[in-house]
Design an enzyme around this catalytic site. Structure first.
Site, PDB file in Angstrom:
ATOM      1  N   PRO A 209     -14.006   7.016  -6.268  1.00 22.01           N
ATOM      2  CG  PRO A 209     -13.948   6.062  -8.400  1.00 22.01           C
ATOM      3  CD  PRO A 209     -13.129   6.885  -7.453  1.00 22.01           C
ATOM      4  N   GLY A 210     -16.458   5.143  -4.527  1.00 25.88           N
ATOM      5  CA  GLY A 210     -16.678   4.306  -3.357  1.00 25.88           C
ATOM      6  C   GLY A 210     -16.515   4.989  -2.028  1.00 25.88           C
ATOM      7  CB  THR A 211     -15.194   8.215  -0.950  1.00 26.71           C
ATOM      8  OG1 THR A 211     -15.663   9.015  -2.050  1.00 26.71           O
ATOM      9  CG2 THR A 211     -13.780   7.751  -1.246  1.00 26.71           C
ATOM     10  N   GLY A 212     -18.582   7.226  -0.754  1.00 24.81           N
ATOM     11  CA  GLY A 212     -19.863   7.501  -0.115  1.00 24.81           C
ATOM     12  C   GLY A 212     -20.511   8.804  -0.509  1.00 24.81           C
ATOM     13  CE  LYS A 213     -18.267  10.668  -5.831  1.00 22.74           C
ATOM     14  NZ  LYS A 213     -17.418   9.479  -5.571  1.00 22.74           N
ATOM     15  CD  GLU A 430       6.326 -13.201  -4.702  1.00 23.07           C
ATOM     16  OE1 GLU A 430       6.268 -12.219  -3.947  1.00 23.07           O
ATOM     17  OE2 GLU A 430       6.019 -13.146  -5.910  1.00 23.07           O
ATOM     18  CG  HIS A 433       9.429  -8.874  -4.186  1.00 24.68           C
ATOM     19  ND1 HIS A 433       9.947  -7.780  -4.857  1.00 24.68           N
ATOM     20  CD2 HIS A 433       8.788  -9.629  -5.130  1.00 24.68           C
ATOM     21  CE1 HIS A 433       9.623  -7.864  -6.147  1.00 24.68           C
ATOM     22  NE2 HIS A 433       8.932  -8.978  -6.336  1.00 24.68           N
TER      23      HIS A 433
END
Length: 656
Positions: A209-213, A430, A433
């Site tokens: 989704p969102g890749t420009g199809k 944090e 990490h």
């Protein structure tokens, strides 16, 4: 069929005539005059106050003497017939000259009666006729609405009204090259027909989704200059049986009448799922719609210059008949853009936006690996909104940095109050990490560490890769698992206790370890095999899709291997934090004081250590030294940013 405009005009004309008739009947009806009885009239004749009498059948119009003269009417009794002699006798009885009263007669006027008759006859006809036409229109409207169920809901875009071209699409250069042939065929079909070539009848765009199809399909129509029909797969199916197939037929009929043209079906997996996959091998409305699509795409009728472009992000569930040659001949993959693609996409989206001179699009692209075209468009929009909120005239790097944090980790939650004790726990969490991620070689460099709450997380550590990568090794996964568990280990090491903040870290680490064992073949004990099969049933969903193709003893070994990988990662994190406890304390103190530590400030704590190498730095040299032949063609790898959320849950907004 009567045109709609003519029907509306007829109804309006009837209503206008009815209004005129009603107004005429009101305006033309005479106002009734004053009346007196016959005996009173004769008394006034005797008194000498009557100047003239005009008789019209049984109605007398009396005009009295005086200024101004008064007029009234008298109804003559039906038994009297000689009004003239009565008037003369009354005048003589009053001592008057009988000729002093002027007497006249008037013929009956039938126009008023005729008009009244006309009104009484015509008005009901007009009212009934108007009501009948109104009911007919309502019935026709309902009939048309009922019959329109089988009509296609595709929206047609004319070529000159589709301004999107390939210049507006960036980051998918390979897909654009594939679709340029479609454009060439629509523009110059004789060039291909002369060589006996056949253009692919259907093109399937596959991508996240969102890749420009959808944008790419519109660009094809804009470049080719042909009509463009757009419809969603879900718009075919209704609650009535046979509607979907009827709409498919109507869509292709419209396309053939406007050929050459392009038909774009978005989210085709809504109707193109594999047939017979439901409970009991269902034959429902969706399958009838799919059957009609299959027939229309490759039936007996050929030679129509109609090209079908479809888009989906679920190619694995499509029916094989839909993907065979002759239907969707080509499958164009639209992947998430690499670094060059992200820069090109950003250049498209910055058009018309005032940027500060300090904005570096390449730096923004490097800090947003894994972003799709829609993610980058959202990033630009968020930066513009932040600049407007700060009353700035241009968009600067500060706005882009804040927009990146909002997109990847969620909006900042300044209203969340955190006690000093919790803030200290979050800082060490944090810090665990970040320190483990900095020391272990295969972890991505630390870009930011913060204890500011964003989204669902109380704090987060952001690791950004130095390059796009597609391949990840077993040692890289092991280092990442150790870094994920670094926060939990730091809490145990410093406070002697753990909190619920590490729940998401443990979940992600366990999921990655299980994939290493069951999908990637990275377990020495179980070997290079795939354990378990993911066959998602269309009507059962993901929960019941996993099929175990292994025994209970193997399941026990899988659990043991996953536990071993997690335990090794936790032990490695403990060793790193124990050895570099001073750096952990320094980073935690800096986080408590400043709340956010950027990458450059973070690296100052490790100035005595060598700079962190890239994950694959020197790998090719080592392979060549070992006598391995390396192909000259390079593969541009790709990876996504890693956001390790702090206590409170996963960071929202991380690109999938």
């Amino acid at each position: 069929m009567i045109p709609k405009a003519l029907r509306n005009g007829a109804v309006m004309l009837i209503l206008l005539l009815g209004t005129v008739v009603l107004l005429g009947s009101v305006l033309l009806t005479p106002v009734p005059a004053a009346t007196k009885d016959y005996s009173a009239f004769l008394a006034e004749v005797r008194g000498g106050s009557v100047a003239s009498v005009v008789q019209q059948e049984q109605i007398l119009t009396i005009t009295k003497t005086g200024t101004p003269p008064e007029t009234y009417e008298v109804q003559v009794p039906t038994q009297l017939t000689d009004v003239y002699n009565d008037v003369r006798a009354a005048a003589i009885a009053g001592g008057r000259n009988p000729d002093s009263v002027t007497f006249g007669a008037k013929k009956p006027d039938d126009s008023g009666q005729l008009f009244s008759l006309l009104i009484s006859a015509l008005l009901p006809v007009l009212l009934i006729g108007g009501l009948f036409l109104f009911m007919m229109r309502s019935a026709q409207g309902q009939n048309n609405q009922a019959m329109s169920f089988g009509k296609s809901k595709a929206k047609m875009f004319i070529a000159n009204k589709t301004p999107v071209t390939f210049a507006d699409v960036a980051g998918v250069e390979e897909a654009k090259v594939e679709l340029e042939e479609v454009v060439e065929f629509l523009k110059f079909p004789e060039r291909f027909e002369a060589l006996g070539a056949k253009i692919p009848k259907g093109v399937l765009l596959i991508g996240s989704p969102g890749t420009g199809k959808t944008l790419l399909a519109r660009a094809v129509a804009g470049e080719a200059g042909v009509p463009f029909f757009s419809i969603s797969g879900s718009e075919f199916v209704e609650m009535f049986v046979g509607v979907g197939a009827s709409r498919v037929r109507d869509l292709f009929d419209q396309a053939k009448r406007n050929s050459p043209c392009i038909v774009f079906i978005d989210e085709i997996d809504a109707v193109g799922r594999q047939r017979g996959a439901g409970l009991g091998g269902s034959h429902d409305e969706r399958e009838q719609t799919l059957n009609q699509i299959l027939v229309e795409m490759d039936g007996f009728e050929t030679g129509t210059n109609v090209i079908i472009i479809a888009a989906t992000n679920r190619p694995d569930v499509l029916d094989p008949a839909l993907l065979r040659p002759g239907r969707f001949d080509r499958q164009v993959i639209l992947d998430r853009p690499d670094l060059k693609g992200r820069i090109a996409i950003l250049k498209v989206h910055v058009k018309g936006k005032p940027l500060d001179k300090t904005v570096n699009l390449e730096e923004i692209a490097r800090r947003s690996p894994g972003f799709s075209g829609a993610d980058l468009a959202n990033l630009m929009n968020e930066a513009a909104i932040l600049a407007a909120r700060r009353s700035k005239r241009t968009i600067g790097m500060d706005e882009f940095a804040e927009a990146l944090d909002r997109v990847m980790a969620g909006p900042q939650r300044k209203s969340r109050l955190i006690t000093d004790a919790e803030k200290q726990i979050i800082a060490y969490h944090e810090g665990g990490h970040a320190v483990v991620g900095r020391i272990l070689e295969k972890c991505d460099p630390v870009s930011k560490v913060t204890v500011i709450s964003r989204g669902m997380a109380l704090g987060y550590t952001m690791n950004l890769p130095t390059e796009d990568r597609y391949l990840q090794s077993k040692s890289e996964f092991e280092d990442k698992i150790a870094a994920m568990l670094g926060g939990n280990v730091a809490e145990q090491l410093v406070f002697g206790d753990t909190t619920t903040g590490a729940s998401n870290d443990i979940e992600k680490a366990t999921d990655l370890a299980r994939k290493m064992v069951t999908r990637f073949g990275m377990s020495e004990k179980l070997g290079t095999v795939t354990l378990g099969r993911q066959d998602e049933m269309i009507f059962l969903g993901r929960e019941m899709s996993e099929q175990k193709n292994y025994s209970e003893s193997v399941a026990k070994q899988i659990d043991e291997e996953v536990r071993a990988i997690i335990d090794r990662g936790a032990e490695r994190a403990r060793d790193v934090l124990t050895k570099h406890r001073d750096r952990l304390d320094a980073l935690a103190a800096k986080l408590i004081a400043e709340e956010t530590v950027e990458g450059e400030a973070f690296e100052t704590l490790f100035a005595d250590l060598p700079s962190k190498p890239a994950a694959y730095a020197g790998l090719l040299d080592r392979l060549r030294a070992a006598g391995v032949s390396i192909p000259t063609a390079s593969v541009e790898p790709k990876s996504e940013p890693v956001v390790k959320p702090g206590p409170g849950g996963a960071a929202a907004g991380q690109p999938a």
